[in-house]
Scaffold this motif. Structure first.
Motif, mmCIF file in Angstrom:
data_model
loop_
_atom_site.group_PDB
_atom_site.id
_atom_site.type_symbol
_atom_site.label_atom_id
_atom_site.label_comp_id
_atom_site.label_asym_id
_atom_site.label_seq_id
_atom_site.Cartn_x
_atom_site.Cartn_y
_atom_site.Cartn_z
ATOM 1 N N GLN A 126 -5.266 -0.369 -11.702
ATOM 2 C CA GLN A 126 -4.963 -0.479 -10.398
ATOM 3 C C GLN A 126 -5.526 0.153 -8.991
ATOM 4 O OE1 GLN A 126 -1.394 -1.174 -9.511
ATOM 5 N NE2 GLN A 126 -0.867 -1.233 -12.362
ATOM 6 N N VAL A 127 -5.903 -1.344 -8.823
ATOM 7 C CA VAL A 127 -6.568 -2.122 -7.703
ATOM 8 C C VAL A 127 -5.958 -1.970 -6.100
ATOM 9 C CG1 VAL A 127 -8.159 -2.986 -7.028
ATOM 10 C CG2 VAL A 127 -8.287 -2.560 -9.746
ATOM 11 N N LEU A 128 -6.950 -0.699 -5.346
ATOM 12 C CA LEU A 128 -6.443 -1.617 -3.418
ATOM 13 C C LEU A 128 -7.699 -2.356 -3.454
ATOM 14 C CD1 LEU A 128 -4.430 -0.558 -1.287
ATOM 15 C CD2 LEU A 128 -6.205 1.413 -1.294
ATOM 16 N N LEU A 178 -9.700 -13.794 -6.149
ATOM 17 C CA LEU A 178 -8.943 -13.281 -6.043
ATOM 18 C C LEU A 178 -7.455 -14.086 -6.064
ATOM 19 C CD1 LEU A 178 -8.199 -10.768 -3.798
ATOM 20 C CD2 LEU A 178 -8.394 -12.776 -1.544
ATOM 21 N N GLN A 179 -7.517 -14.504 -6.074
ATOM 22 C CA GLN A 179 -6.173 -15.193 -6.576
ATOM 23 C C GLN A 179 -6.080 -14.849 -8.281
ATOM 24 O OE1 GLN A 179 -5.863 -20.187 -8.338
ATOM 25 N NE2 GLN A 179 -4.432 -19.905 -6.752
ATOM 26 N N ALA A 180 -7.216 -14.622 -9.233
ATOM 27 C CA ALA A 180 -6.851 -14.403 -10.107
ATOM 28 C C ALA A 180 -6.114 -12.474 -10.380
ATOM 29 C CB ALA A 180 -8.087 -14.415 -10.887
ATOM 30 N N ALA A 181 -6.903 -11.862 -9.496
ATOM 31 C CA ALA A 181 -6.257 -10.894 -8.926
ATOM 32 C C ALA A 181 -5.055 -10.328 -8.566
ATOM 33 C CB ALA A 181 -7.160 -10.205 -7.954
ATOM 34 N N VAL A 228 -2.400 -5.621 -8.139
ATOM 35 C CA VAL A 228 -3.592 -5.369 -6.735
ATOM 36 C C VAL A 228 -2.978 -5.234 -5.730
ATOM 37 C CG1 VAL A 228 -5.504 -6.590 -5.830
ATOM 38 C CG2 VAL A 228 -5.561 -6.534 -8.374
ATOM 39 N N THR A 229 -2.909 -4.257 -5.140
ATOM 40 C CA THR A 229 -2.789 -4.411 -3.503
ATOM 41 C C THR A 229 -3.457 -4.789 -2.318
ATOM 42 O OG1 THR A 229 -1.230 -2.132 -4.518
ATOM 43 C CG2 THR A 229 -1.738 -2.752 -2.190
ATOM 44 N N LEU A 230 -3.336 -5.427 -1.571
ATOM 45 C CA LEU A 230 -3.656 -6.085 -0.787
ATOM 46 C C LEU A 230 -3.930 -5.647 0.634
ATOM 47 C CD1 LEU A 230 -6.593 -7.711 0.678
ATOM 48 C CD2 LEU A 230 -4.670 -10.074 0.620
ATOM 49 N N PHE A 268 1.017 -1.084 -0.215
ATOM 50 C CA PHE A 268 0.751 -0.243 -0.073
ATOM 51 C C PHE A 268 0.996 1.451 -0.072
ATOM 52 C CE2 PHE A 268 -1.970 3.314 2.530
ATOM 53 C CZ PHE A 268 -2.749 3.409 1.687
ATOM 54 N N ASP A 269 0.636 1.831 -0.954
ATOM 55 C CA ASP A 269 1.262 3.175 -1.229
ATOM 56 C C ASP A 269 0.273 4.842 -0.488
ATOM 57 O OD1 ASP A 269 2.353 5.925 -1.925
ATOM 58 O OD2 ASP A 269 3.180 5.487 -3.608
ATOM 59 N N PRO A 270 0.329 5.216 0.430
ATOM 60 C CA PRO A 270 -0.658 6.139 1.112
ATOM 61 C C PRO A 270 -0.283 7.093 0.228
ATOM 62 C CG PRO A 270 0.689 6.319 2.864
ATOM 63 C CD PRO A 270 1.275 4.396 1.466
ATOM 64 N N ALA A 271 0.384 7.445 -0.716
ATOM 65 C CA ALA A 271 0.596 9.036 -1.480
ATOM 66 C C ALA A 271 -0.058 8.334 -2.807
ATOM 67 C CB ALA A 271 1.951 8.892 -1.450
ATOM 68 N N LEU A 272 -0.060 7.327 -3.687
ATOM 69 C CA LEU A 272 -0.816 7.246 -5.356
ATOM 70 C C LEU A 272 -2.674 6.541 -4.087
ATOM 71 C CD1 LEU A 272 0.187 5.662 -7.363
ATOM 72 C CD2 LEU A 272 -0.793 3.400 -6.921
#
Length: 530
Positions: free
Chosen positions: A35-37, A220-223, A229-231, A5-9
């Motif tokens: 780009q998905v969080l 979720l595995q595919a994501a 994807v950032t989890l 996770f990048d809080p600046a993004l």
């Protein structure tokens, strides 16, 4: 592999929740190049930690029950077959109800959510159900149903029933001898009898470490494999952030579950998949009557019309049958249905799929089975979720106050389902009996007698774990909060695609339809972002 996770993004999209619908949202958006969080309130577990094993799961159950962590969730039989660590700590995460309206709320707070304990039944809704207030029909969801069924490897027959559309399925599991007998009985009564549609039991040699029905075993595995994807686990989303005009969301605030620190995630699109009541709570916490400059709910509809399938269960015996084949078991795919024929309910059933050792059977020369009716419930504004004015959870957030009761239509449906159960069993020369009259249940018999599962009375709202509604989609802005693409009216970059978006419940198990709604909405949102 998931990114950090990048809080600046500013992410293209934030998905709240990592269960069945959150996983589909993440996969669908990532496959379109976004780009998905993904923010999940609970921890990330290994497959071994999540699934556990016996007898250690038994020891954990009694630890949690003695500590008071699972007083309510243990009322459901699913609790006793899964790792109890997949169920939320009720002391840290309370909720309230009116004294005269109990609600059994089962929650899973970990990466994968309740997909890890899902029964795995996948039934499509028909045009009959979609005609009850939906802005979409089966034709709109059919390609998304098919894509998910093919990806996940759902089992089932093509039965040609107008009121239960066929899916794109792999061959169904065979019936047991007792189920063959029951199917002949249903044929004589002019009732359909079909193999269930869903997922088979988990086999690591076939499926890998994660069950196919879990988020980690599918979407979720595919994501995560997409690399886009950032989890972030341990992130309790507490508020939506809106622009000054209050017509676009700009991201979310969340609480670090371990430290209590408040963090912010910025995004061009927010997708809520936190599960029905948690999604409603987040929206209530974000509404402009709770947060200055918050979400606008012009008709005051948020939280109204909560639904859960009304259900009733009966165990029964049939006269002696040939033994079931070796390896026979019970799952969403390895079971049967007597589906609705227009009455608004279906009966899930199985015979000879959970036979205990003969020493525990009071009638070992019979075949043991069950029939469970689950019926549709219409949205009623008296059934609602609001924020409790006093109670707080362990992180200081207001908890949901859930008010829901069965009313006259549900009582009538319960009577119809019970009548149908007895008609089928009687015609098969069987006998309906309470479970304690069929099995010796040392140690757990007191629990069976007092639990919702063992009672001869209908389960209270919430018991069937199919809570739906409260943020309905629809065609009329006066009666719906979401449009036909699951977008919040007046805030088009906010999607709600989990069970909260349902305007009516149907009778079918809802997870597959919620996943199909999510895929459809996220494909549209992803295309609009390019």
């Amino acid at each position: 592999m998931a990114r950090r996770f990048d809080p600046a993004l500013t992410y293209d999209a934030v998905v709240v929740g990592s269960g069945a619908t959150g996983a589909v949202a993440a996969q669908t958006l990532a496959e379109q190049g976004l780009q998905v969080l993904v923010l999940e309130a609970g921890p990330e577990l290994s497959a071994q930690q999540a699934l556990g094993s016996e007898p250690r799961n038994i020891a954990r159950r009694f630890q949690h029950l003695l500590a008071g962590r699972h007083r309510l969730q243990s009322q459901h039989p699913g609790y006793w077959k899964n790792n109890p660590d997949l169920y939320i700590d009720e002391q840290l995460n309370p909720y309230t109800t009116p004294a005269e309206q109990p609600f059994l709320w089962t929650r899973g707070r970990q990466v994968g959510g309740k997909s890890l304990s899902w029964g795995g039944i996948t039934l499509r809704l028909s045009e009959r159900e979609f005609a009850q207030g939906w802005p979409v029909g089966h034709e709109d969801l059919a390609p998304h149903y098919s894509a998910l069924e093919q990806q996940l490897g759902v089992w089932g027959h093509r039965d040609g029933l107008e009121l239960l559309p066929d899916g794109d399925t792999q061959p169904a599991a065979p019936f047991t001898p007792g189920e063959v007998q029951l199917s002949k009985t249903c044929e004589s009564l002019d009732l359909p009898f079909i193999a269930s549609r869903g997922f088979a039991r988990h086999r690591p040699s076939r499926d890998g470490p994660w069950p196919r029905f879990s988020a980690q075993g599918g979407a979720l595995q595919a994501a995560l494999a997409s690399g886009r994807v950032t989890l972030r686990s341990g992130a309790l989303v507490s508020q939506l952030l809106l622009n000054p005009a209050q017509d676009q969301t700009e991201g979310v605030l969340f609480i670090d579950a371990a430290t209590g620190a408040i963090e912010q995630a910025s995004a061009r699109l927010v997708v809520l998949c936190a599960s029905t009541i948690e999604t409603i709570r987040l929206l209530l916490l974000s509404r402009d009557d709770h947060q200055s400059g918050g979400l606008i709910d012009p008709q005051g509809l948020l939280g109204l019309g909560l639904m859960d399938h009304v259900s009733v269960a009966r165990f029964f015996t049939l006269p002696a049958q040939p033994p079931a084949p070796a390896g026979t078991g019970l799952s969403g795919a390895e079971s049967c249905f007597i589906p609705n024929t227009g009455e608004g309910y279906g009966l899930w059933c199985a015979v000879q799929r959970f036979d205990p050792p003969s020493v525990l059977q009071r009638q070992p020369d019979t075949a043991l089975g069950f029939l469970i009716g689950h019926g549709e419930v219409q949205a009623d504004g008296r059934n609602r979720v609001v924020l409790d004015a006093q109670a707080r959870d362990a992180w200081g957030l207001p908890v949901p106050h859930i008010a829901m009761g069965w009313r006259e239509p549900e009582q009538q449906l319960l009577e119809q389902m019970l009548e149908r159960i007895h008609t089928v069993v009687d015609a098969a020369d069987g006998m309906v009996r309470p479970i304690e009259e069929l099995l010796h249940l040392p140690l757990v018999e007191p629990w069976v007698r007092t639990s919702a599962a063992g009672s001869q009375r209908p389960g209270p709202p919430g018991y069937y774990i199919h809570e739906l509604g409260g943020v309905p989609m629809g065609s009329d802005p006066a009666t719906s909060l979401l449009d036909g693409w699951n977008r919040w009216r007046g805030c088009s970059n906010l999607l709600v695609t989990d069970g909260a978006s349902w305007p009516s419940s149907g009778w079918q198990s809802p997870t597959l339809t919620s996943m199909a709604l999510t895929r459809r909405a996220c494909l549209q949102a992803g295309q609009a972002s390019h």
